[in-house]
Write a protein that holds these residues in place. Structure first.
Motif, PDB file in Angstrom:
ATOM      1  N   THR A 141       4.904   5.185  -0.472  1.00  0.00           N
ATOM      2  CA  THR A 141       5.450   5.375   0.880  1.00  0.00           C
ATOM      3  C   THR A 141       5.055   4.202   1.774  1.00  0.00           C
ATOM      4  OG1 THR A 141       5.344   7.767   0.647  1.00  0.00           O
ATOM      5  CG2 THR A 141       5.455   6.923   2.895  1.00  0.00           C
ATOM      6  N   LEU A 142       3.792   3.772   1.685  1.00  0.00           N
ATOM      7  CA  LEU A 142       3.320   2.646   2.478  1.00  0.00           C
ATOM      8  C   LEU A 142       4.107   1.377   2.133  1.00  0.00           C
ATOM      9  CD1 LEU A 142       1.313   1.400   4.493  1.00  0.00           C
ATOM     10  CD2 LEU A 142      -0.267   1.099   2.557  1.00  0.00           C
ATOM     11  N   LYS A 143       4.356   1.172   0.846  1.00  0.00           N
ATOM     12  CA  LYS A 143       5.120   0.000   0.413  1.00  0.00           C
ATOM     13  C   LYS A 143       6.515   0.016   1.055  1.00  0.00           C
ATOM     14  CE  LYS A 143       7.204  -2.049  -3.680  1.00  0.00           C
ATOM     15  NZ  LYS A 143       7.416  -1.933  -5.118  1.00  0.00           N
ATOM     16  N   THR A 144       7.171   1.175   0.976  1.00  0.00           N
ATOM     17  CA  THR A 144       8.522   1.309   1.540  1.00  0.00           C
ATOM     18  C   THR A 144       8.501   1.073   3.047  1.00  0.00           C
ATOM     19  OG1 THR A 144       9.117   2.861  -0.194  1.00  0.00           O
ATOM     20  CG2 THR A 144      10.487   2.885   1.789  1.00  0.00           C
ATOM     21  N   GLN A 145       7.516   1.640   3.716  1.00  0.00           N
ATOM     22  CA  GLN A 145       7.441   1.489   5.171  1.00  0.00           C
ATOM     23  C   GLN A 145       7.169   0.038   5.577  1.00  0.00           C
ATOM     24  OE1 GLN A 145       4.552   4.408   6.429  1.00  0.00           O
ATOM     25  NE2 GLN A 145       6.069   6.048   6.492  1.00  0.00           N
ATOM     26  N   LEU A 146       6.317  -0.644   4.820  1.00  0.00           N
ATOM     27  CA  LEU A 146       6.044  -2.046   5.149  1.00  0.00           C
ATOM     28  C   LEU A 146       7.283  -2.917   4.955  1.00  0.00           C
ATOM     29  CD1 LEU A 146       2.470  -2.565   3.636  1.00  0.00           C
ATOM     30  CD2 LEU A 146       3.090  -2.537   6.070  1.00  0.00           C
ATOM     31  N   GLN A 147       8.107  -2.575   3.963  1.00  0.00           N
ATOM     32  CA  GLN A 147       9.300  -3.373   3.696  1.00  0.00           C
ATOM     33  C   GLN A 147      10.437  -3.078   4.676  1.00  0.00           C
ATOM     34  OE1 GLN A 147       9.982  -2.299  -0.391  1.00  0.00           O
ATOM     35  NE2 GLN A 147       8.767  -4.004  -1.174  1.00  0.00           N
ATOM     36  N   THR A 148      10.428  -1.909   5.293  1.00  0.00           N
ATOM     37  CA  THR A 148      11.559  -1.529   6.150  1.00  0.00           C
ATOM     38  C   THR A 148      11.207  -1.394   7.621  1.00  0.00           C
ATOM     39  OG1 THR A 148      11.145   0.826   5.750  1.00  0.00           O
ATOM     40  CG2 THR A 148      12.683  -0.299   4.262  1.00  0.00           C
ATOM     41  N   HIS A 149       9.967  -1.377   7.971  1.00  0.00           N
ATOM     42  CA  HIS A 149       9.573  -1.182   9.374  1.00  0.00           C
ATOM     43  C   HIS A 149       9.827  -2.458  10.178  1.00  0.00           C
ATOM     44  CE1 HIS A 149       7.471   0.829  12.602  1.00  0.00           C
ATOM     45  NE2 HIS A 149       6.803  -0.292  12.834  1.00  0.00           N
ATOM     46  N   PRO A 150      10.621  -2.342  11.249  1.00  0.00           N
ATOM     47  CA  PRO A 150      10.903  -3.543  12.045  1.00  0.00           C
ATOM     48  C   PRO A 150       9.678  -3.974  12.873  1.00  0.00           C
ATOM     49  CG  PRO A 150      12.005  -1.633  12.969  1.00  0.00           C
ATOM     50  CD  PRO A 150      11.319  -1.189  11.708  1.00  0.00           C
ATOM     51  N   VAL A 151       9.564  -5.263  13.038  1.00  0.00           N
ATOM     52  CA  VAL A 151       8.478  -5.819  13.842  1.00  0.00           C
ATOM     53  C   VAL A 151       8.932  -5.822  15.288  1.00  0.00           C
ATOM     54  CG1 VAL A 151       7.064  -7.874  14.271  1.00  0.00           C
ATOM     55  CG2 VAL A 151       7.710  -7.243  11.946  1.00  0.00           C
TER      56      VAL A 151
END
Length: 181
Positions: A141-151
């Motif tokens: 889940t963390l991997k997915t969130q890091l790849q998709t979470h906008p800065v």
């Protein structure tokens, strides 16, 4: 005489060539130690240094039943070069010691201890695997969130790459199949 009776008779004869069973007596175990105890008898002298193992050599493998202090015991008195005695039965057990080669096991009221308990308690594998699978899912889940979470500021996903090396755990990776619990 049947085959079983004949075999027993021959075994007794073979043992009694070098030693003679003098008798079986009963008493109370006192001063219990790892390999010896004393046996108090009613209206008879105490028998000192009664073995808990029939063979007193430095054995690589053995099973010793250690009687509880003040428990009733049956003792076989054996006469060979010198008179010796061994506990053959007890009413209450303090602990059981088992050694096979380099492996030792002690069973007493506190539980079962393998090889002096050096590795601590036995893992409850189903609960351990369940917990590890949750950690694995959290990492995914963390991997997915890091790849998709906008800065904040430019709306692009974080340019950081996170690839966990942890694989989904399998019970066989952690289970010692020689021990069942």
């Amino acid at each position: 005489m049947g085959q079983v009776e004949q075999a027993i008779k021959e075994a007794i004869s073979a043992v009694s060539e070098n030693s003679q069973i003098k008798g079986i007596i009963s008493g109370i175990a006192v001063n219990v130690r790892n390999t010896l105890c004393d046996v108090e008898r009613e209206n008879a002298p105490t028998i000192y240094d009664v073995r808990l193992n029939a063979i007193d050599d430095d054995l690589q493998s053995f099973l010793t039943v250690v009687p509880e202090e003040k428990s009733n015991v049956l003792v076989a008195v054996i006469e060979n070069l010198k008179t010796e005695a061994v506990v053959v039965r007890c009413s209450e057990v303090q602990k059981v010691l088992l050694k096979i080669g380099a492996n030792t096991v002690v069973l007493d009221n506190n539980g079962l201890v393998f090889n002096d308990g050096e590795i601590s308690g036995l893992a409850k594998l189903p609960k351990l695997i369940e917990w590890m699978q949750k950690v694995y899912a959290d990492l995914q889940t963390l991997k997915t969130q890091l790849q998709t979470h906008p800065v904040a500021g430019n709306g692009s996903p974080l340019a950081m790459s996170f690839n966990p090396q942890t694989v989904n755990p399998e019970k066989s990776e952690f289970e010692d199949t020689k021990i069942k619990h």
